[in-house]
Design an enzyme around this catalytic site. Sequence first.
Site, PDB file in Angstrom:
ATOM      1  N   ARG A   1     -12.144  19.775 -42.912  1.00 29.70           N
ATOM      2  CA  ARG A   1     -12.118  19.088 -41.615  1.00 29.70           C
ATOM      3  C   ARG A   1     -12.953  19.863 -40.617  1.00 29.70           C
ATOM      4  NH1 ARG A   1      -5.739  17.502 -40.996  1.00 29.70           N
ATOM      5  NH2 ARG A   1      -5.566  16.690 -43.116  1.00 29.70           N
TER       6      ARG A   1
ATOM      7  N   SER B   1      -6.894  12.964 -41.233  1.00 34.63           N
ATOM      8  CA  SER B   1      -5.463  12.709 -41.065  1.00 34.63           C
ATOM      9  C   SER B   1      -5.076  12.433 -39.619  1.00 34.63           C
ATOM     10  CB  SER B   1      -4.691  13.899 -41.640  1.00 34.63           C
ATOM     11  OG  SER B   1      -3.320  13.624 -41.654  1.00 34.63           O
ATOM     12  N   HIS B   2      -4.229  13.295 -39.057  1.00 35.91           N
ATOM     13  CA  HIS B   2      -3.683  13.070 -37.722  1.00 35.91           C
ATOM     14  C   HIS B   2      -4.609  13.589 -36.623  1.00 35.91           C
ATOM     15  CE1 HIS B   2      -2.671  16.861 -39.477  1.00 35.91           C
ATOM     16  NE2 HIS B   2      -2.592  17.378 -38.273  1.00 35.91           N
TER      17      HIS B   2
ATOM     18  N   LYS C   1     -11.857  14.852 -48.444  1.00 36.04           N
ATOM     19  CA  LYS C   1     -11.174  15.605 -49.490  1.00 36.04           C
ATOM     20  C   LYS C   1     -11.282  14.869 -50.812  1.00 36.04           C
ATOM     21  CE  LYS C   1      -6.405  14.024 -48.916  1.00 36.04           C
ATOM     22  NZ  LYS C   1      -5.007  14.462 -48.899  1.00 36.04           N
TER      23      LYS C   1
ATOM     24  N   ASP D   1       0.349   8.045 -39.081  1.00 34.17           N
ATOM     25  CA  ASP D   1      -0.803   8.798 -38.581  1.00 34.17           C
ATOM     26  C   ASP D   1      -2.128   8.151 -38.974  1.00 34.17           C
ATOM     27  OD1 ASP D   1      -0.788   9.425 -41.284  1.00 34.17           O
ATOM     28  OD2 ASP D   1      -1.593  11.430 -40.949  1.00 34.17           O
TER      29      ASP D   1
ATOM     30  N   ASP E   1      -4.366   8.448 -41.321  1.00 35.12           N
ATOM     31  CA  ASP E   1      -4.624   7.993 -42.687  1.00 35.12           C
ATOM     32  C   ASP E   1      -3.382   7.449 -43.385  1.00 35.12           C
ATOM     33  OD1 ASP E   1      -3.508  10.540 -42.727  1.00 35.12           O
ATOM     34  OD2 ASP E   1      -4.410  11.031 -44.660  1.00 35.12           O
TER      35      ASP E   1
ATOM     36  N   ASP F   1      -0.375   8.710 -44.146  1.00 34.53           N
ATOM     37  CA  ASP F   1       0.544   9.431 -45.026  1.00 34.53           C
ATOM     38  C   ASP F   1       1.736  10.017 -44.281  1.00 34.53           C
ATOM     39  OD1 ASP F   1      -0.964  11.356 -43.788  1.00 34.53           O
ATOM     40  OD2 ASP F   1      -1.523  12.436 -45.626  1.00 34.53           O
ATOM     41  N   ARG F   2       1.637  10.112 -42.949  1.00 32.97           N
ATOM     42  CA  ARG F   2       2.771  10.664 -42.193  1.00 32.97           C
ATOM     43  C   ARG F   2       3.626   9.550 -41.602  1.00 32.97           C
ATOM     44  NH1 ARG F   2       1.095  15.927 -38.676  1.00 32.97           N
ATOM     45  NH2 ARG F   2       0.084  17.040 -40.378  1.00 32.97           N
TER      46      ARG F   2
ATOM     47  N   THR G   1       3.168  25.292 -47.595  1.00 33.93           N
ATOM     48  CA  THR G   1       2.779  24.128 -46.806  1.00 33.93           C
ATOM     49  C   THR G   1       1.597  23.389 -47.438  1.00 33.93           C
ATOM     50  OG1 THR G   1       3.550  25.168 -44.802  1.00 33.93           O
ATOM     51  CG2 THR G   1       1.872  23.471 -44.543  1.00 33.93           C
TER      52      THR G   1
ATOM     53  N   GLU H   1       7.901  17.367 -45.922  1.00 33.62           N
ATOM     54  CA  GLU H   1       7.502  18.469 -45.061  1.00 33.62           C
ATOM     55  C   GLU H   1       7.985  18.185 -43.648  1.00 33.62           C
ATOM     56  OE1 GLU H   1       3.685  20.630 -45.968  1.00 33.62           O
ATOM     57  OE2 GLU H   1       3.039  18.569 -46.227  1.00 33.62           O
ATOM     58  N   GLU H   2       8.192  19.262 -42.892  1.00 34.53           N
ATOM     59  CA  GLU H   2       8.653  19.111 -41.517  1.00 34.53           C
ATOM     60  C   GLU H   2       7.614  18.406 -40.649  1.00 34.53           C
ATOM     61  OE1 GLU H   2       6.778  20.880 -39.121  1.00 34.53           O
ATOM     62  OE2 GLU H   2       5.608  21.610 -40.817  1.00 34.53           O
ATOM     63  N   SER H   3       6.374  18.371 -41.117  1.00 35.74           N
ATOM     64  CA  SER H   3       5.275  17.819 -40.336  1.00 35.74           C
ATOM     65  C   SER H   3       5.184  16.299 -40.510  1.00 35.74           C
ATOM     66  CB  SER H   3       3.967  18.480 -40.756  1.00 35.74           C
ATOM     67  OG  SER H   3       3.840  18.443 -42.175  1.00 35.74           O
TER      68      SER H   3
ATOM     69  N   LYS I   1       1.903  12.216 -49.588  1.00 36.52           N
ATOM     70  CA  LYS I   1       3.012  11.739 -48.780  1.00 36.52           C
ATOM     71  C   LYS I   1       2.671  10.317 -48.356  1.00 36.52           C
ATOM     72  CE  LYS I   1       1.176  14.425 -44.921  1.00 36.52           C
ATOM     73  NZ  LYS I   1       0.661  15.761 -45.213  1.00 36.52           N
TER      74      LYS I   1
HETATM   75  C1  G1P Z   1      -0.425  20.499 -41.437  1.00 35.95           C
HETATM   76  C2  G1P Z   1       1.055  20.478 -41.722  1.00 35.95           C
HETATM   77  C3  G1P Z   1       1.290  20.401 -43.212  1.00 35.95           C
HETATM   78  C4  G1P Z   1       0.570  19.192 -43.797  1.00 35.95           C
HETATM   79  C5  G1P Z   1      -0.897  19.230 -43.392  1.00 35.95           C
HETATM   80  C6  G1P Z   1      -1.634  17.970 -43.834  1.00 35.95           C
HETATM   81  O1  G1P Z   1      -1.017  21.640 -42.016  1.00 35.95           O
HETATM   82  O2  G1P Z   1       1.691  21.613 -41.181  1.00 35.95           O
HETATM   83  O3  G1P Z   1       2.662  20.340 -43.464  1.00 35.95           O
HETATM   84  O4  G1P Z   1       0.664  19.180 -45.186  1.00 35.95           O
HETATM   85  O5  G1P Z   1      -1.014  19.344 -41.974  1.00 35.95           O
HETATM   86  O6  G1P Z   1      -1.081  16.822 -43.278  1.00 35.95           O
HETATM   87  P1  G1P Z   1      -1.341  22.986 -41.198  1.00 35.95           P
HETATM   88  O7  G1P Z   1      -2.184  22.592 -40.007  1.00 35.95           O
HETATM   89  O8  G1P Z   1      -0.019  23.513 -40.716  1.00 35.95           O
HETATM   90  O9  G1P Z   1      -2.011  23.891 -42.162  1.00 35.95           O
HETATM   91 ZN    ZN Z   2      -2.302  12.234 -42.648  1.00 38.44          ZN
END
Ligand code: G1P
Ligand code: ZN
Length: 543
Positions: A22, A113-114, A126, A277, A279, A281-282, A344, A363-365, A376
Amino acid sequence: MTILTVTTQPIEGQKPGTSGLRKKTRVFMTTHFVENFVHAILTAIGGAAEKTFVLGGDGRYFSPQVAQVILRMCAAAGAAKVIVGRDALLSTPAASHLIRLNKTDGGFIMSASHNPGGIEEDFGLKFNMPNGGPAPESVTDAIFEATTTISEYRILEAHDVDLSTIGESSLGDMKVEVVDPVTDYANLMETLFDFPKLRAMFAAGFRMRFDAMCAITGPYATEILERRLGAPTGTVVNGTPLPDFGGMHPDPNPTWAKDLMDVMFAPDGPDFGAASDGDGDRNMVVGKATYVSPSDSLAVLAANAHLAPGYRGGIAGVARSMPTSAAADRVAEALGVEAYETPTGWKFFGNLLDAGKVTLCGEESFGTGSNHVREKDGLWAVLLWLNVLAERGQTVAEILTEHWARFGRNYYSRHDYEALPIDQANAIVENLRARLPDLPGTVVEGLTVATADDFAYTDPVDGSVSEHQGLRVTFTEGSRFVIRLSGTGTEGATLRLYLERYVHGPDGLGDVVQQALSPIIKAADSLAGIKAATGRQGPDVVT
Ligand code: G1P
Ligand code: ZN
């Protein structure tokens, strides 16, 4: 058509992070940047000859151009076929599904992603493996290695392929099949969940709001919720994917999905709310005036998955990333199944899922998923919640209250300090790491340190070891904090502080999470000195 061999040289900074490469979009737009990275991917996977790939992404700015480059380079490398989502669109879980469904050799996903999109924002790319999951570290390391030694790449000289019409065409000797991005994924969801029951719930007046945040899940949510499940038109908001996500930050959390939170906490709010989000997945799920933390969401889904047709036989095990709260572990214990703690990033769940050791991961995210794909999956989590609500006939608040009464509650929060100078962030981590061995037994802000370590993970399936995955300090009464640096940011460093406090049974602490966590917040700051080192008064984002 001619294959051109283009001379190039290594470009610095092409190391994939937590989830692919990214960068700022303008960096991706510089000469040879995309081509070098795609060449490195093709090198790392042993070439493309006779292979079939999937290609798609979240539709962010610059995706159409990158898609054409990937197609021309795959054609030049002798690939047999690339299956592309119409207009190069595919949510990440849908891409994962197509890779698996068509037994392909992997896929290219264009997404950050987000992270926000647009010419001044972020782009990402990716590669996912034939199992549908993100490339493991051995492959991302090989990709990076290849970016440092590249001297030329090959690309077909050709006009752009029309990606707007479903059907098959040729690019040199390679076939390009444009597919509807939604159909196969929606069909998969129908096999996992009780669609008739959900239809009946909506028909009976169940009210929901799904905020697609102008990102890729709009078409998926509209097809599944409004068309197949009969939810009223307008249930899905911000449902058209835009190259810059309408200027929004497509991250489903209370900060960035504030509109949804406001609606859900209004007096006449709907029964259920969700957002996803960039893409897809969240996910964030919200009940009427009830926020569900992602860690709790995983635990509740693990405890109730058997209520959905796809999981009737029960779950084999559950995995969570290390910084995610231990709420799911307590459910696993009660169910008599194994709980795994991984670093993670979704790529660490792949082996456990492939080996059949776990069924659910989280994941907590704001990431939750299962063995139906190897990513996810935001909409999947929303549908499983809907299925649970339909079966139990309770509100989200009632389900959470019962869950905590049975398993206890893991108060949980993540504090992010964003865009820190890289040296400053590294220094905070290094200083704490150096002190870890001396911490056990010491008392900090009234809490006694039980253990302190730098998390390392040995994959139980292939034995690979991943070190330095986060510093964790636990206290004697079951609380802890974790510190790690983000691997997905594109600007400076982001320091993440994860805070957790376990309270057994109905607790009297009320619903004020930050207050419940305040002793741990104080202890973490005293040990890591984040405020002193950064000069910041507090975190930029709290989830
Ligand atoms: C973050 C989240 C992680 C998730 C990733 C991709 O990564 O913390 O749980 O898998 O985005 O969505 P980080 O920025 O913490 O490395
Ligand atoms: Zn995403």
